[in-house]
Each structure stands twice: as C-alpha cells, then as structure tokens.
Design an enzyme around this catalytic site. Structure first.
Site, PDB file in Angstrom:
ATOM      1  N   GLU A 148      -3.501  -8.612   3.385  1.00 54.30           N
ATOM      2  CA  GLU A 148      -3.481  -9.255   4.627  1.00 54.30           C
ATOM      3  C   GLU A 148      -4.734  -8.842   5.551  1.00 54.30           C
ATOM      4  O   GLU A 148      -4.742  -9.419   6.667  1.00 54.30           O
ATOM      5  CB  GLU A 148      -1.995  -8.606   5.495  1.00 54.30           C
ATOM      6  CG  GLU A 148      -2.146  -7.265   5.829  1.00 54.30           C
ATOM      7  CD  GLU A 148      -2.169  -6.281   4.856  1.00 54.30           C
ATOM      8  OE1 GLU A 148      -2.082  -4.850   5.303  1.00 54.30           O
ATOM      9  OE2 GLU A 148      -2.186  -6.569   3.536  1.00 54.30           O
ATOM     10  N   ARG A 190     -14.937   4.134  11.848  1.00 57.07           N
ATOM     11  CA  ARG A 190     -14.279   5.001  12.606  1.00 57.07           C
ATOM     12  C   ARG A 190     -14.321   6.430  11.726  1.00 57.07           C
ATOM     13  O   ARG A 190     -14.578   7.339  12.489  1.00 57.07           O
ATOM     14  CB  ARG A 190     -12.783   4.580  12.289  1.00 57.07           C
ATOM     15  CG  ARG A 190     -11.682   5.568  12.815  1.00 57.07           C
ATOM     16  CD  ARG A 190     -10.180   5.370  12.153  1.00 57.07           C
ATOM     17  NE  ARG A 190     -10.264   5.598  10.517  1.00 57.07           N
ATOM     18  CZ  ARG A 190      -9.557   4.894   9.905  1.00 57.07           C
ATOM     19  NH1 ARG A 190      -8.424   4.199  10.545  1.00 57.07           N
ATOM     20  NH2 ARG A 190      -9.546   5.138   8.580  1.00 57.07           N
ATOM     21  N   HIS A 224      -4.537  -4.594   0.117  1.00 52.24           N
ATOM     22  CA  HIS A 224      -4.249  -5.269   1.504  1.00 52.24           C
ATOM     23  C   HIS A 224      -4.602  -6.468   1.568  1.00 52.24           C
ATOM     24  O   HIS A 224      -5.553  -6.989   2.114  1.00 52.24           O
ATOM     25  CB  HIS A 224      -4.934  -4.477   2.488  1.00 52.24           C
ATOM     26  CG  HIS A 224      -4.374  -2.993   2.959  1.00 52.24           C
ATOM     27  ND1 HIS A 224      -3.093  -2.851   3.677  1.00 52.24           N
ATOM     28  CD2 HIS A 224      -4.538  -1.771   2.368  1.00 52.24           C
ATOM     29  CE1 HIS A 224      -2.939  -1.578   3.834  1.00 52.24           C
ATOM     30  NE2 HIS A 224      -3.824  -0.850   2.973  1.00 52.24           N
ATOM     31  N   SER A 243      -7.538   0.211   0.381  1.00 46.89           N
ATOM     32  CA  SER A 243      -7.996   1.288   1.172  1.00 46.89           C
ATOM     33  C   SER A 243      -6.777   2.326   0.930  1.00 46.89           C
ATOM     34  O   SER A 243      -5.990   2.559   1.489  1.00 46.89           O
ATOM     35  CB  SER A 243      -7.956   0.659   2.652  1.00 46.89           C
ATOM     36  OG  SER A 243      -8.421   1.784   3.457  1.00 46.89           O
ATOM     37  N   CYS A 294       0.804  -1.423  -0.112  1.00 49.12           N
ATOM     38  CA  CYS A 294      -0.247   0.044   0.214  1.00 49.12           C
ATOM     39  C   CYS A 294       0.865   1.359   0.093  1.00 49.12           C
ATOM     40  O   CYS A 294       1.642   1.724  -0.915  1.00 49.12           O
ATOM     41  CB  CYS A 294      -0.998   0.138   1.321  1.00 49.12           C
ATOM     42  SG  CYS A 294      -2.274   0.976   0.958  1.00 49.12           S
ATOM     43  N   LYS A 333     -11.073   8.666  -2.045  1.00 49.90           N
ATOM     44  CA  LYS A 333     -10.375   7.288  -1.489  1.00 49.90           C
ATOM     45  C   LYS A 333     -10.953   6.047  -2.081  1.00 49.90           C
ATOM     46  O   LYS A 333     -12.119   5.887  -2.087  1.00 49.90           O
ATOM     47  CB  LYS A 333     -10.519   7.156  -0.028  1.00 49.90           C
ATOM     48  CG  LYS A 333      -9.849   6.142   0.616  1.00 49.90           C
ATOM     49  CD  LYS A 333     -10.099   6.300   1.986  1.00 49.90           C
ATOM     50  CE  LYS A 333      -9.114   4.951   2.882  1.00 49.90           C
ATOM     51  NZ  LYS A 333      -9.490   4.965   4.390  1.00 49.90           N
TER      52      LYS A 333
END
Length: 309
Positions: free
Chosen positions: A237, A249, A235, A192, A142, A163
């Site tokens: 992971e 969030r 990502h 992300s 990333c 985003k």
C-alpha cells in the site's frame, strides 16, 4: 469478478481446472448483492496517510464497500488530529457485536518491542480472537503478521539484526492460487521491518499456504486454506515516497539508516524513488476482496461461521 457462463458450456470445467472462478447462470440468478463491510484497524502513527493508501487500493474494484475505521484505544495521537479520530474512528466496544465481511490490520512501528511490552497488546489479542467469529476474512499487514502468527499459532517473534528496508523481488510460488491470480512469476514489493519470516520456519510451524517469498526478504504472502486469514509481510500500500520519508526521518535522527534497497534512482537518496509495485498492490487487494471476501461471505452476516474451531 467471476465470469458468468451457461451451466453446460465446456469452458466451465476447463476454467475450474485452472482454479479460475466461474459463476454458472443458475447461481448468478439467485445471488444477492450488497455492499461489503470492511473494518480497518489502523495502528500506523500517520493514520490519515495510511487511510489514503489503503482506500486507494480498496477502491480499485467494481465492488461496493462500506468502510469503518477502528482505533485501538483512546490515547492521544502525536501525528493525527484528535478531531479526525473522534469524527471518523470508532472504538471496539462500539462494533464488537457486529459482523464484518473483511478486516484489515495494519503494521505498526513496533518491530523491536516485545509483545508483552506493547501498550495495547491485550486489545490486539481480543480483536484477533474476535475476528475468528465475526469476520469473513482478515488481512494482516507487516507487524500485524507477526502479531497474528503469535496469537493464532503461538509463534515467538523473530527479529532481524538489521532492518529490512527497500523494494525486493519476490517469487510467486503458487500462480494458480486465488490470492495470486494474475501475478507475474516475480514482482516487486516494499519491505520496511525488523521482523523475520523465514520460509522454512513458517512451513514447519503453521499450516499456512505460502504463496510468495523472496530470497532476501523471506515469506511475503501466505494464507489459511479456508481463506479466512491472509498475511502480507510487506507494504504493497506504500506511496512512492513513503520509504524515502522513513529514510530521511531516521537520517535526521542520526540513526544512520541504510539506503533502501532497489528504491532510489541509482541508489542515490537525493534522486527520485522508483515506483515499481503499484500494479501488484492493486491486484493483491483486488484478489483478496474478490476471492477471500466477496465470494465466500454470507449475504446475511448473522450467518457468519467461526474459523479455527
């Protein structure tokens, strides 16, 4: 892991033509085996969560691996206890004279921050340049991809207006490449980021092999021809609920986040996420460890040869 076959067996040449790694009996008899030394530079705020995610993927191979966790500096962390960092992490000065088989540099929440404004940018530059002489293969994830492309190729950062958040379909462009060994023609992976990686931009400005990309998300996976540097813009992971945690969030902070694409059941954030990338993540890390690290690293790490000469 490679298949061990008699030297004269016809299948040896047949499999090699398909770029399948085969180890002849002659080579196998003289192969030395030891644990791989993998260094993880963890730049994510929730370090323990990221450790768990990466170690899950690294553990899913028959290879024995010694893990060393690295922190970028001594600044106090808001999300990780100081005792944990002091106990399990080392500083760069502690290991800079050593060589490692692999290095993983994680992402960081710095998508809208200019490189020169990143507090630890000089340390990032030092570690990436150090890795060219002290690490067999480095895996950038990333934001680290953006940093690596700037430091190694001089590419300025490209930032998307909105985003990119969600689980996107990616296409395998080189199915016989070692890093994409066993990939389906298309697969899903989480993204992300604000960083932008247009395929044509990477082709025109680097000598990287582009191995997988997405019409919506751009380049996902690329690598140097010598296998010493691999770049993953997403990502693989991530846990099943990581994107959900990020969404809620930002929602709580009144940032009006867009619902992550192809992620929640029925695109309803009040329903459970759909986990569609786990097998891909395991295969990607397994391929990197096997073909980019284990198969090319020297038995004696003091024999490490520099890259990007």
């Amino acid at each position: 892991m490679p298949i061990r076959l008699p030297d004269e067996l016809p299948a040896v040449n047949f499999l090699l033509e398909e770029n399948v790694f085969v180890m002849t009996s002659t080579r196998a008899r003289f192969q030395d085996i030891r644990p791989l030394k993998v260094l993880i530079l963890n730049l994510m705020p929730k370090k323990i969560e990221t450790e768990n995610q990466l170690l899950r993927l690294l553990s899913n191979t028959p290879l024995q691996i010694d893990i060393q966790l690295l922190r970028i500096d001594q600044r106090e962390s808001k999300n990780t206890p100081a005792e944990h960092l002091d106990t399990f992490y080392c500083d760069f000065e502690d290991i800079k004279q050593q060589n490692f088989d692999g290095l993983i540099i994680t992402g960081a929440p710095l998508g809208l921050v200019e490189f020169d404004d990143v507090a630890y940018w000089p340390q990032i530059e030092e570690i990436i340049h150090w890795a060219k002489e002290h690490v067999t293969s480095t895996l950038f994830i990333c934001w680290a991809v953006q940093a690596g492309l700037n430091i190694l190729y001089g590419l300025p950062k490209l930032t998307r207006k909105d985003k990119l958040s969600g689980v996107y379909k990616h296409n395998t462009l080189q199915p016989h490449a070692l890093l994409t060994r066993g990939f389906d023609a298309s697969f899903f992976a989480p993204q992300s980021r604000y960083a932008d990686f247009p395929e044509e931009y990477i082709r025109e400005n680097t000598d990287l092999d582009i191995l997988a990309s997405s019409e919506e998300a751009g380049v996902y996976l690329c690598a140097t021809k010598d296998k010493r540097m691999a770049f993953v813009t997403g990502h693989p992971e991530y846990d099943a609920d990581t994107l959900a945690q990020e969404f809620w969030r930002d929602e709580k902070a009144d940032l009006s986040p867009v619902i992550p694409c192809n992620y929640f059941t029925d695109d309803d954030p009040n329903k459970d996420p759909l986990l569609t990338w786990r097998s891909h993540g395991h295969l990607l890390f397994s391929n990197w460890l096997n073909y980019f690290v284990y198969q090319i690293t020297p038995y004696d790490l003091s024999d490490m040869k520099p890259t990007f000469d």
